[in-house]
Design an enzyme around this catalytic site. Sequence first.
Site, PDB file in Angstrom:
ATOM      1  N   LYS A   1     -18.752  -7.934 -17.727  1.00 48.96           N
ATOM      2  CA  LYS A   1     -17.839  -6.802 -17.903  1.00 48.96           C
ATOM      3  C   LYS A   1     -17.471  -6.714 -19.385  1.00 48.96           C
ATOM      4  O   LYS A   1     -17.237  -7.738 -20.032  1.00 48.96           O
ATOM      5  CB  LYS A   1     -16.586  -7.025 -17.056  1.00 48.96           C
TER       6      LYS A   1
ATOM      7  N   SER B   1     -11.095  -1.713 -11.722  1.00 55.36           N
ATOM      8  CA  SER B   1     -11.618  -1.327 -13.013  1.00 55.36           C
ATOM      9  C   SER B   1     -13.019  -1.853 -13.308  1.00 55.36           C
ATOM     10  O   SER B   1     -13.695  -1.323 -14.192  1.00 55.36           O
ATOM     11  CB  SER B   1     -10.675  -1.811 -14.120  1.00 55.36           C
TER      12      SER B   1
ATOM     13  N   SER C   1      -9.170  -5.399  -9.338  1.00 55.41           N
ATOM     14  CA  SER C   1     -10.276  -4.825 -10.116  1.00 55.41           C
ATOM     15  C   SER C   1     -11.640  -5.450  -9.851  1.00 55.41           C
ATOM     16  O   SER C   1     -12.648  -4.937 -10.343  1.00 55.41           O
ATOM     17  CB  SER C   1      -9.975  -4.913 -11.620  1.00 55.41           C
TER      18      SER C   1
END
Lengths: 95, 495
Positions: free
Chosen positions: B78, B153, B177
């Site tokens: 990420k 997210s 997330s």
Amino acid sequence: MKLTPDDVARIAGLARLEVTPEESLAVQPQLEAIFGLLDQLAAVDTTGVAPLAHPQECFAPLREDRVTEGDQRELLQSVAPAVEDGLYLVPKVIE
Amino acid sequence: MGGPLDTVAGLARQLAAREVSSVEVTRAALDRIAALDHALNAFVNVDGDGALAAAAAADAARARGGAGPLAGVPIAHKDVLMTAGLPTTCASRMLATFVAPYDAHVVARLKDAGTVLVGKTNMDEFAMGSSNENSHFGAVRNPWQPACVPGGSSGGSAAAVAARLVPAATGTDTGGSIRQPASYTGVTGLKPTYGRCSRYGLVAFASSLDTPGVFARTAEDCALLLGAMAGPDARDSTSVDRPVDDYAGSLAARPADPSRPLAGLRVGLPAEFFGDGVDGEVARAVDAAVGELRRLGAQTVDVALPRVGLSVPVYYVIAPAEASSNLSRFDGVRYGHRAAEYRDLADMYRRTRAEGFGAEVRRRILIGTYVLSHGYYDAYYLKAQKVRRLIADDFRAAFGRCDVIAGPTAPTAAFRLGDKADDPVQMYLNDIFTIGANLAGLPAMSIPCGFTGDGRPIGLQLHAPAFAEARLLTVAHRFQQATDWHARAPALPPA
């Protein structure tokens, strides 16, 4: 909770965020709705409850007092917007 | 499944047996990203040359002997995790040209284990969002239904694993997330205990909640990755110095009665997770999954989390408060964007930050600044920290009666792009089932457990007590040995 345009301007000032008048008008009802949600907390009885800041309730460990990082100024300043002679450049703050 | 699209465990076996090389596997991943990602937008940066060089090094290490168990397995990180020498943007204009000077601890640990980094995944800006629509680089599409969001997210990591672009990817979980996008995209997502994995090099959003974790197709793969990532780190004062369990070993242990591998396990079912707020198709899939756990020998017990409904307001005080403090470092001086025109220093700060941050990040900075401002601190931040303890106490009491807690990961399956974009309160309420684990610091997973009638994945969420990841992963693994929801793949062109 009702917010005024002055409230939004005051918060934005504290946050060092430029907020245009149009943006302020748009964000004000959103913030009011969000604070409507947050204000549910006021009704909860928390008498005698200690605030929880860290889920595992552990204490910050102490490390040995010795230098672990060498000079990395060049590497770390390579990502700065403006540097000169190893210094960060900012607008003049003293007249 | 053999070949380059195998799971992490499968690839590790194939690589160890020299049936495939890491260069072949990595090239297959890069080819698939090149073929499919223009439609998904799961990656913000692909490092093909670096990946192939790392793959060749992994192959050489395998040939010499003594390579790590994950040597040569391609993964993605990420873009909130620092990767030395590569852009680390947090999907923000503020950091659009930022190149990380060092590796995050979990990135270094996975590199040491031999994994090959193929690229950085898209996300909601600074990890703030539940739909991945708040990215400076554009929204991510759900591989199952391109009109739908992948969740957020960590939406790029979830979509990349769901679309079989990579077998695994890291994520971070501050309020759900990892788990919510795992649920929306039909993959397995693990949020470890707060303190189990170091936050060093994770660009901070809400420091008392942020937790690095992983996405993969199976619990077995999550166990392999967590084993490599977990462990104490002196550079994160909230990292807990405690031995790391042998997660993969726990999963491999043979149950006493193979027909009832979950015999003796007590699964807690909180009424608060099974109420009116849950979509009918989601409720039916989760009920069926709980039935499967019973069939595998588990017993279910009713438990209560009476104050978990307050999770959303507690979270949306604490997370923005900590964010407004953490993001004050972005001032246009030491790194990141700087406005081109300004009158003086204060004006440079204001313009730099207004230009550099997107709408949701600005909104949360305003909320956080307000709740921390003079006269409001006690009423909001301190009050929220007290209610946070009450919610953690609810979980502790519930775990007195059960070993894991089950429920839906999210109230609905993936929603359509744009559906909630103009209504932050509706977007925030979507996090109702995932925030509790962050507030209490507990490990939790989302595992695939079904589909809606129109083909959108549904996730089962499991929680365990702090540091009981081995138990959590074992329950998920037994469920996946008996079901095949996790093996379903979206209809995309084969590699």
